[in-house]
Design a protein around this motif. Structure first.
Motif, PDB file in Angstrom:
ATOM      1  N   UNK A 523     -15.947  40.080  32.920  1.00  0.00           N
ATOM      2  CA  UNK A 523     -14.621  40.539  33.337  1.00  0.00           C
ATOM      3  C   UNK A 523     -14.639  42.049  33.543  1.00  0.00           C
ATOM      4  N   UNK A 524     -15.224  42.781  32.608  1.00  0.00           N
ATOM      5  CA  UNK A 524     -15.316  44.234  32.771  1.00  0.00           C
ATOM      6  C   UNK A 524     -16.093  44.582  34.046  1.00  0.00           C
ATOM      7  N   UNK A 534     -17.064  31.275  32.215  1.00  0.00           N
ATOM      8  CA  UNK A 534     -17.529  31.432  30.832  1.00  0.00           C
ATOM      9  C   UNK A 534     -16.368  31.354  29.852  1.00  0.00           C
ATOM     10  N   UNK A 535     -15.270  32.016  30.184  1.00  0.00           N
ATOM     11  CA  UNK A 535     -14.127  32.035  29.273  1.00  0.00           C
ATOM     12  C   UNK A 535     -13.473  30.663  29.169  1.00  0.00           C
ATOM     13  N   UNK A 554     -10.331  34.195  24.424  1.00  0.00           N
ATOM     14  CA  UNK A 554     -10.747  33.725  25.750  1.00  0.00           C
ATOM     15  C   UNK A 554      -9.549  33.327  26.596  1.00  0.00           C
ATOM     16  N   UNK A 555      -8.595  32.648  26.000  1.00  0.00           N
ATOM     17  CA  UNK A 555      -7.391  32.265  26.746  1.00  0.00           C
ATOM     18  C   UNK A 555      -6.630  33.505  27.213  1.00  0.00           C
ATOM     19  N   UNK A 556      -6.555  34.529  26.384  1.00  0.00           N
ATOM     20  CA  UNK A 556      -5.878  35.759  26.788  1.00  0.00           C
ATOM     21  C   UNK A 556      -6.632  36.468  27.910  1.00  0.00           C
ATOM     22  N   UNK A 557      -7.953  36.451  27.854  1.00  0.00           N
ATOM     23  CA  UNK A 557      -8.727  37.079  28.937  1.00  0.00           C
ATOM     24  C   UNK A 557      -8.579  36.294  30.232  1.00  0.00           C
ATOM     25  N   UNK A 558      -8.468  34.983  30.113  1.00  0.00           N
ATOM     26  CA  UNK A 558      -8.202  34.172  31.311  1.00  0.00           C
ATOM     27  C   UNK A 558      -6.856  34.562  31.925  1.00  0.00           C
ATOM     28  N   UNK A 559      -5.887  34.884  31.067  1.00  0.00           N
ATOM     29  CA  UNK A 559      -4.582  35.325  31.575  1.00  0.00           C
ATOM     30  C   UNK A 559      -4.732  36.608  32.379  1.00  0.00           C
ATOM     31  N   UNK A 594      -5.491  42.403  22.277  1.00  0.00           N
ATOM     32  CA  UNK A 594      -4.288  42.772  23.009  1.00  0.00           C
ATOM     33  C   UNK A 594      -4.341  42.425  24.478  1.00  0.00           C
ATOM     34  N   UNK A 595      -5.372  41.679  24.905  1.00  0.00           N
ATOM     35  CA  UNK A 595      -5.497  41.333  26.321  1.00  0.00           C
ATOM     36  C   UNK A 595      -4.292  40.547  26.807  1.00  0.00           C
ATOM     37  N   UNK A 596      -3.825  39.602  25.998  1.00  0.00           N
ATOM     38  CA  UNK A 596      -2.672  38.795  26.392  1.00  0.00           C
ATOM     39  C   UNK A 596      -1.422  39.638  26.539  1.00  0.00           C
ATOM     40  N   UNK A 597      -1.206  40.586  25.621  1.00  0.00           N
ATOM     41  CA  UNK A 597      -0.033  41.452  25.726  1.00  0.00           C
ATOM     42  C   UNK A 597      -0.128  42.363  26.941  1.00  0.00           C
ATOM     43  N   UNK A 598      -1.340  42.792  27.281  1.00  0.00           N
ATOM     44  CA  UNK A 598      -1.529  43.576  28.500  1.00  0.00           C
ATOM     45  C   UNK A 598      -1.128  42.762  29.722  1.00  0.00           C
TER      46      UNK A 598
END
Length: 896
Positions: A523-524, A534-535, A554-559, A594-598
């Motif tokens: 992702x980065x 992968x996620x 992983x779910x938050x990064x998918x978001x 904090x990925x999901x909050x972002x």
């Protein structure tokens, strides 16, 4: 009371151990027990008067037997449950897991939606809120007895228990049996008349009760003997019983009672003389050698004694009440005080034997698969190499980074001395360093381990090495390193599939961590499709306490990937799925990067809900892990810039973008990925354009050679402000075909093209493009691009108001005036007392579709209770009391 069928034995605690149902058993009263009606009546009255009863006194004061007598014979109507606490319950997650199972074991029916803690050390406050709510719904009160509560020294557990009592009273009655005052605000309970105390003075035997005790033991009980004994012991129950037992063995019991010196009457002396030394030599040897064990299994005891008689001896010890108690499944436990005395005697009698016994225990426990039990013994034996090998060969390296045993293992292996050499110790040192984000040290330890692992390491060690290289790749923002390591992991799995399949099945967190970290670094790097794959695989790993953390992240990064692809609703749904995972697993709200909050903050900004965007940003920034994740820290920098610009702070917007460079520097000094740098360039261009310098805005994009959709749209807008329509269109034509995949990206492009068409005088094309933009944005409620395009768009809509007539979700200043008969032009019904959050808007939209609470919960991946909370907030903010009124009011305000 007849307990429920034993289903708890099949349940697993957050620390991986099975639930020990023996801890729910109400102690059986011995034949010599003295029933004391004055105390049971006091207890009964106390539970009628208030929610808290404290039975407090020293060890051996008779606290437990007193409450057990009341529990079995005189407890009030309603349900009651018993739980005997252990030291491990000082961890919040374990305490509440056992409390919930105790209630269920004793027949207190609890709904499944309450859930269970997912981590040993913490519990989500929402779980306790659900428990309090359920208890409050009961017609009859529930009495919960917590025996040996002095083992709880955690202020967090005490505070959580206090909050439960406060919110569940009067349907919860709590009886605490403790040697010391609990960490509860007793003064508050006392001031409110809600506390009943049974303390040492009241627990002390009266003279007539001492007489009864001696009579039950078959001892003479003349008034003089009884009074002397009662005075000497101050009515201490254990002392009376110990003296009575000793007197039974004396040639002249009455003389023994009269002459027994107080200085001899210590628990240590009694246990040594009257228990240990009265056993046969082989039994004494077993007691001494097993005193260093938390739990004793007959086979383990045989390994420590070198004999084969432990099974019979343990049964005999329990039968004669020699302070050895069965705890289920053939395991026993010595009384902790007895064990402490025995350990001291072991050191005195056999100097140097303790380390050898720890080593034997470690090897036996390790050979039977009880690795987590074996590790402390290996460490106590000073055999760090064996301890490290046990952990690595069990493929438990991921337990140092997530799950139920992380804190305990980190504390254990952080004490490993530098002299512990070998591949396994180096792998563990690497894992601990990487967990601390000490990447340089972690990579150094990986290099030291690598040659030995590749030359002679077993499959678990080689697989552990590959994962740690994936993790190092993520921390270094080195996608190539992480990918290479992931491919090596697949190769190792292929070569040793049979063995590793069983280990990975026992440790599902390993695969979840590897995939989650691989997805994060991809992702980065901006390789969104590979990152998504992968996620998604990480999110689909078996759900368990040990995988909850990586699945949630992983779910938050998918978001965030959905957001970067321009799909606002999908991003929101993925965050909802992550929240559901956290709620189901009992993860605390502070878990994650904090990925999901972002992602939620970006969605809220696109929907022009600036207050919700700021709140989500603050929640993400407050997480310590957010600063260590360049994806989050860089994304937050761009978001801060956009929010500053939304409130007219151009300088603040440009200043905030420095955070992007800091994020890249923190990620090993690698350049920021294209998706992040393009967003930063677009934000910088927008700020310069807002400052009235369109030429600088164009230069900001072109100097960076940015080619992402956001940057090219920003360049097009700046070119239009310069009056160069042709250059604006050329910038938009450079967009790759894939850039229009998501609605949010497509809307920005369409609006830029519509603005260019307007500038070129092609009103028909502008109209077509605007209609398409409105159509694409409507399902997403994507208001921000239309507000930012307001000057030219307002002029266009003023001349052709029918374009926005059916889009009441647009900002109010862009919508046409009300039709005749619907109120004066420009009159808007009073808005809500507080802006609705994006999640509340989603709930409201589904309520307008006549969906039930359960259907809304399922559609948004929320719990039913969470949906109910959102509906209550909506009613409050819209100043209504019913759901139908909320929908009508929302339609009037243009919220639907």
């Amino acid at each position: 009371m007849t307990p429920m069928p034993d289903e708890s034995s099949h349940l697993i605690l957050p620390d991986g151990d099975p639930v020990l149902t023996s801890r729910f058993a109400v102690p059986v009263l011995p034949p010599t027990f003295v029933h004391r009606g004055r105390l049971t009546q006091h207890l009964q009255q106390g539970l009628r008067d208030g929610p808290l009863v404290l039975v407090n006194g020293p060890a051996g004061a008779g606290k437990t037997f007193l409450v057990a007598d009341w529990f079995t014979s005189a407890r009030p109507r309603g349900s009651a449950a018993w739980l005997t606490l252990e030291s491990s319950d000082d961890a919040s997650g374990l305490f509440w897991a056992y409390t919930l199972e105790a209630l269920r074991y004793h027949g207190v029916e609890l709904s499944e939606h309450i859930g269970s803690p997912g981590l040993p050390a913490r519990v989500d406050p929402s779980l306790l809120a659900r428990l309090a709510d359920e208890l409050n719904r009961r017609e009859e009160p529930v009495t919960l007895v917590l025996d040996e509560f002095d083992r709880i020294t955690s202020p967090a557990v005490a505070e959580e228990l206090h909050e439960l009592v406060r919110h569940a009273s009067p349907r919860l009655r709590l009886v605490l049996v403790s040697r010391s005052d609990p960490l509860l605000p007793l003064h508050r309970y006392a001031a409110a008349g809600q506390l009943t105390e049974v303390r040492a003075a009241e627990l002390a035997f009266k003279v007539h009760e001492t007489s009864t005790l001696l009579s039950l033991h078959g001892l003479p009980s003349s008034d003089g003997v009884v009074r002397a004994l009662n005075e000497r012991t101050h009515g201490w129950a254990a002392g009376l019983r110990l003296w009575a037992l000793a007197a039974l063995r004396a040639p002249d019991p009455e003389s023994y009672l009269k002459e027994f010196e107080e200085s001899d009457n210590t628990i240590a002396d009694f246990l040594t003389v009257e228990v240990l030394e009265r056993q046969r030599q082989e039994t004494q040897d077993l007691l001494l050698r097993t005193s260093l064990l938390e739990r004793i299994h007959p086979d383990l005891a045989d390994a420590l004694t070198g004999r084969k008689d432990a099974g019979r001896l343990l049964v005999d010890l329990h039968r004669v009440n020699a302070f050895v108690t069965p705890v289920g499944h053939s395991w026993y436990r010595q009384h902790p005080l007895f064990a402490e005395i025995l350990r001291a005697r072991l050191r005195a009698r056999y100097p140097g034997l303790e380390a050898e016994l720890h080593s034997r225990a470690a090897h036996w426990l390790g050979s039977t698969g009880l690795v987590m039990d074996a590790l402390p013994h290996a460490v106590a034996a000073g055999d760090w190499g064996f301890a490290a090998t046990l952990l690595v060969d069990d493929l438990a390296i991921g337990s140092l980074l997530t799950g139920r045993d992380t804190d305990r293992l980190t504390d254990l292996f952080s004490r490993m001395p530098p002299g512990a050499d070998g591949a396994a110790p180096e792998l563990i040192r690497a894992a601990l360093a990487l967990a601390r984000h000490d990447t340089q040290r972690g990579v150094t330890h990986l290099r030291q381990a690598e040659s030995e692992v590749r030359a002679a390491g077993g499959p678990a060690a080689r697989l552990s090495l590959t994962y740690l290289n994936v993790l190092a790749g993520r921390l270094l923002a080195d996608a190539d390193r992480a990918e290479t390591a992931a491919r090596e992991a697949d190769q190792v799995r292929d070569e040793d599939a049979y063995l590793l399949k069983g280990l990975e099945s026992a440790h599902p967190e390993f695969g979840a961590l590897l995939l989650s970290d691989l997805g994060a670094v991809l992702l980065w790097a901006g390789r969104l499709d590979e990152a998504r794959e992968a996620l998604q695989a990480a999110a689909e790993v078996e759900s368990s306490p040990s995988t909850a953390g990586p699945r949630h992240e992983s779910l938050n990064r998918l978001a965030l990937i959905e957001l970067l692809s321009g799909r606002l609703r999908r991003a929101e749904q993925q965050v909802g799925a992550a929240d559901s995972e956290a709620e189901r697993s009992g993860l605390p709200k502070t878990e994650g990067t904090g990925t999901g909050q972002l992602a939620l903050a970006e969605v809220a900004l696109e929907r022009d809900d600036l207050s919700a965007a700021r709140r989500a940003l603050e929640r993400a920034a407050a997480l310590e892990a957010a600063q260590d994740d360049p994806v989050v820290s860089g994304g937050l920098a761009v978001l801060r810039s956009r929010l500053c610009l939304a409130r007219g702070d151009v300088r603040g917007a440009l200043e905030a973008l420095r955070g992007v460079r800091k994020a890249a520097e923190a990620a090993g000094g690698t350049p920021a990925p294209e998706w992040l740098s393009d967003r930063a360039v677009a934000a910088a261009a927008a700020a310069r354009l807002a400052a009235g310098d369109p030429a600088a805005a164009v230069a900001a994009v072109q100097e960076q050679d940015a080619a992402g959709p956001e940057a090219l749209v920003a360049e097009a807008q700046a070119q239009l402000a310069c009056g160069d329509c042709e250059s604006a269109l050329r910038a938009l034509d450079r967009l790759p075909a894939s850039a229009a995949r998501g609605p949010a990206v497509a809307v920005a492009v369409l609006l830029a093209r519509a603005q260019a068409a307007t500038a070129l005088g092609d009103d028909a094309a502008a109209r077509r493009l605007l209609v398409r933009a409105l159509t694409v944005a409507a399902p997403e409620r994507q208001r921000r691009p239309f507000r930012e395009a307001a000057p030219w768009l307002r002029r266009m809509l003023r001349s052709e108001p029918s374009l926005a007539a059916s889009h009441d979700w647009l900002p109010a200043e862009l919508r046409p005036a009300p039709a005749p008969g619907q109120g004066p032009a420009g009159e808007v019904p009073p808005g809500p007392v507080e802006s609705l959050s994006s999640r509340e808007c989603d709930v409201l939209a589904r309520a307008a579709q006549l969906m039930s609470t359960e259907e809304i919960a399922a559609d948004l991946f929320l719990s039913v209770n969470t949906v109910k909370t959102h509906l209550k907030n909506i009613n409050r903010k819209l100043s209504v009391t019913r759901r139908t009124e909320a929908v009508r009011r929302a339609r009037e305000l243009g919220l639907l």
